[in-house]
Design an enzyme around this catalytic site. Sequence first.
Site, mmCIF file in Angstrom:
data_model
loop_
_atom_site.group_PDB
_atom_site.id
_atom_site.type_symbol
_atom_site.label_atom_id
_atom_site.label_comp_id
_atom_site.label_asym_id
_atom_site.label_seq_id
_atom_site.Cartn_x
_atom_site.Cartn_y
_atom_site.Cartn_z
ATOM 1 N N ARG A 1 9.938 72.978 6.454
ATOM 2 C CA ARG A 1 10.494 74.173 5.818
ATOM 3 C C ARG A 1 11.826 73.886 5.140
ATOM 4 O O ARG A 1 12.710 73.260 5.732
ATOM 5 C CB ARG A 1 10.704 75.286 6.856
ATOM 6 C CG ARG A 1 9.418 75.809 7.447
ATOM 7 C CD ARG A 1 9.610 77.186 8.059
ATOM 8 N NE ARG A 1 10.545 77.238 9.142
ATOM 9 C CZ ARG A 1 10.231 77.084 10.430
ATOM 10 N NH1 ARG A 1 8.997 76.831 10.780
ATOM 11 N NH2 ARG A 1 11.151 77.184 11.365
ATOM 12 N N SER B 1 -1.564 75.804 7.250
ATOM 13 C CA SER B 1 -0.118 76.069 7.188
ATOM 14 C C SER B 1 0.510 75.394 5.975
ATOM 15 O O SER B 1 1.368 75.972 5.301
ATOM 16 C CB SER B 1 0.574 75.601 8.472
ATOM 17 O OG SER B 1 0.226 76.422 9.563
ATOM 18 N N GLU C 1 12.278 84.728 14.734
ATOM 19 C CA GLU C 1 11.415 84.446 15.881
ATOM 20 C C GLU C 1 10.922 85.764 16.449
ATOM 21 O O GLU C 1 11.688 86.542 17.021
ATOM 22 C CB GLU C 1 12.176 83.663 16.951
ATOM 23 C CG GLU C 1 11.284 83.190 18.088
ATOM 24 C CD GLU C 1 12.013 82.303 19.076
ATOM 25 O OE1 GLU C 1 12.260 82.775 20.201
ATOM 26 O OE2 GLU C 1 12.351 81.160 18.707
ATOM 27 N N HIS D 1 6.622 71.772 11.981
ATOM 28 C CA HIS D 1 6.705 72.925 11.076
ATOM 29 C C HIS D 1 8.134 73.100 10.564
ATOM 30 O O HIS D 1 8.356 73.366 9.380
ATOM 31 C CB HIS D 1 6.247 74.195 11.795
ATOM 32 C CG HIS D 1 4.762 74.315 11.904
ATOM 33 N ND1 HIS D 1 4.026 75.191 11.131
ATOM 34 C CD2 HIS D 1 3.860 73.669 12.690
ATOM 35 C CE1 HIS D 1 2.743 75.078 11.432
ATOM 36 N NE2 HIS D 1 2.619 74.174 12.385
ATOM 37 N N THR E 1 6.072 82.532 15.647
ATOM 38 C CA THR E 1 5.526 83.278 16.779
ATOM 39 C C THR E 1 5.255 82.428 18.015
ATOM 40 O O THR E 1 4.831 82.960 19.034
ATOM 41 C CB THR E 1 4.206 83.964 16.366
ATOM 42 O OG1 THR E 1 3.266 82.961 15.958
ATOM 43 C CG2 THR E 1 4.430 84.948 15.219
ATOM 44 N N SER E 2 5.497 81.126 17.939
ATOM 45 C CA SER E 2 5.135 80.238 19.050
ATOM 46 C C SER E 2 6.185 80.208 20.155
ATOM 47 O O SER E 2 7.381 80.102 19.877
ATOM 48 C CB SER E 2 4.925 78.807 18.539
ATOM 49 O OG SER E 2 3.810 78.732 17.701
#
Length: 198
Positions: free
Chosen positions: A58, A19, A66, A54, A39-40
């Site tokens: 960013r 990532s 999402e 994460h 996607t989590s």
Amino acid sequence: MISENKIVLVLGGSRSGKSEFAEKLMRRSEGKRKGYIATSRILDEEMKYRVLLHQERRPADWKTFEILSEAGEAMGTVLAETDTVLFDCITMYVNNILMEHISKKPVETLGVEDLETLQQALEKDLARMFEEISKTSGKEIIFVSDELGMGIVPANAMSRVYRDLVGLANQYVARRAGEVYLSVAGITVELKSRGVEL
């Protein structure tokens, strides 16, 4: 098949640096509108912590989308608002498709027919997603996914189905990508140019 857009796939295991590498690729696109497809599902405190890590990495100007399922339908909207997109990750996206499927039947009854049904649903959605990508040009889409097939064979059917689906999704994207990378222990190598076709 490689589209007029730049398609990149970054693979790796857990905590491999995949990532972080993909995010560095994103940062190369200066002056472009950047989008992040998350996607989590946050189902517990541990996953919440991972998502926060994460998010903290960013930049504020990356627009977050999402998308937990049906990415094929949503990709057109994402590309209309961005120039460079980071899809992180295929692994959790496939997990969401699997969880939705098994919510309708007991896990212990999973069989070959379920793998076939899920594979068809996954390929259909991936095809729709790449159809939306093909309608644009000059975009860069970076996919991140786990490489799950290098360990022992899982002991239960659900884990085996999940492993197979992620592997199939990785192959689907890799065939369409111009660049494919593998991250191991924070070291990343490019794979596609080294591939052998028989």
